[in-house]
Scaffold this active site. Structure first.
Site, PDB file in Angstrom:
ATOM      1  CG  HIS A  60      -4.251   0.662   5.137  1.00  0.00           C
ATOM      2  ND1 HIS A  60      -3.468   0.181   3.928  1.00  0.00           N
ATOM      3  CD2 HIS A  60      -4.830   1.189   4.345  1.00  0.00           C
ATOM      4  CE1 HIS A  60      -4.316   0.163   2.759  1.00  0.00           C
ATOM      5  NE2 HIS A  60      -5.323   1.190   3.319  1.00  0.00           N
ATOM      6  CB  CYS A 112      -0.826  -0.161   1.117  1.00  0.00           C
ATOM      7  SG  CYS A 112      -0.373  -0.002   2.829  1.00  0.00           S
TER       8      CYS A 112
END
Ligand SMILES: [Zn+2]
Length: 354
Positions: free
Chosen positions: A309, A36
């Site tokens: 994230h 990510c």
């Protein structure tokens, strides 16, 4: 397009119509195991109007340079990803070949552990500059000012679209507090990496820029004029503003109490930054170009360094709206959601389409 890049951009009418077809550039990127951080940066670059045009219209092919260790391959793989993202054919794609190519040159990006999107961006910029490099005629050194001379010594007449878009220059001046003599030096940057004011839960981008630029005291500096150890004050000024200004917030730090185990902590400071008309005149020396910047992309980080994230918020230059790119998912968001305490890297542009 108000931008002095000597690379002439081919913006044909057909190309603009092609871009307006449904869903162009609104394609997600599959997570290939903690990728990510990479996806977030690719989406920010993919929304850099001049850069995606350069890749989509094939102009980059004239500049592919195979004389460095990456042999043009990083630029080719990124171009393939950008072209697929703008093809309008896919809801999401997997950027496996780009990831493999990047992993060949930097071991950390090969595995499936979470990495720092800022580190990835900084290295990627340098690779792209080498992969897309061309030589320009050297200027007459006698006619150049100090900043331009330092810039020329840095580039050595090797330029690229990436250099011209993203790279700027900082002048650092160390001034002796006794004789007031100063000695300026110049450094180039592809992004500004800013500390956050300590002990505050909220601050503004201007606070961070002032903290970065407005000097520190250097005790016991060897003054070449006094020929003695003196206290000196170091001050920074932006001496060359790039058309695309990338700003990174240093949210991660090593906790001094846990210095031995190298544990990273994260500052959750909420930073207020303008979405439009960031005026860089107060932070820079009198340099050419448009000093007003509009935000068009943000790389966000949530959670801790190890278990975090990344996403990207990008304003589509085609649709004029903000979108959230969360790996394979792309959703429209209101502009009011763009500022958050997750903001980690900001992408501002001073280029206006005319
Ligand atoms: Zn002195």
């Amino acid at each position: 397009m108000v931008l002095k890049v000597k690379v002439r951009l081919k913006y044909s009418q057909n190309h603009i119509i092609w871009l307006f077809k449904r869903g162009r550039g609104l394609t997600g990127l599959k997570n290939l195991g903690n990728t990510c951080y990479m996806n977030s940066i690719i989406q920010c670059l993919n929304n850099t109007a001049i850069l995606f045009t350069y890749f989509c219209n094939g102009q980059y092919l004239e500049h592919i340079n195979r004389s460095h260790s990456t042999r043009g391959a990083i630029a080719e793989e990124l171009a393939a990803v950008v072209r697929a993202l703008w093809s309008g054919q896919y809801r999401f794609i997997a950027a496996k070949d780009l990831r493999n190519e990047v992993g060949k040159h930097q071991r950390a990006f090969r595995g499936s552990e979470q990495q720092d999107s800022h580190e990835f961006l900084t290295i990627l910029m340098d690779w792209l500059h080498l992969d897309l490099q061309f030589t320009i005629k050297p200027p007459h050194k006698e006619t150049l000012g100090a900043s331009e001379r330092a810039w020329h010594e840095y580039t050595k007449s090797k330029e690229s679209l990436v250099l011209r878009l993203f790279y700027g220059q900082i002048r650092s001046t160390v001034r002796c507090t006794v004789c007031l003599a100063n000695s300026p030096t110049y450094d180039s940057f592809s992004n500004l990496s800013l500390e956050l004011p300590p002990h505050s839960a909220r601050c503004t981008l201007a606070d961070c820029l002032n903290l970065y630029l407005n000097g520190e005291t250097i005790p016991g500096w060897n003054c070449p004029n006094c020929k003695e150890k003196r206290d000196a004050v170091k001050k920074l000024d932006i001496s060359r503003l790039p058309p695309v200004l990338v700003i990174h917030f240093k949210r991660f730090y090593v906790d001094p109490k846990e210095y031995m185990c190298n544990a990273y902590r994260k500052k959750q400071t909420y930073i207020d930054f303008p979405l439009e008309d960031l005026d860089m005149r107060q932070f820079s020396l009198d340099c050419p170009g448009n000093p007003l910047y509009n935000l068009y992309a943000v790389s966000n980080h949530y959670g801790s360094m190890e278990g975090g994230h990344y996403t990207a918020y990008c304003k589509s230059s085609v649709y004029g709206k903000w979108y959230k790119y969360d790996d394979h998912l792309v959703t429209e968001i209101p502009a009011s959601e763009v500022r958050s305490s997750a903001a980690y890297i900001l992408f501002y542009t001073s280029c206006t389409r005319s």
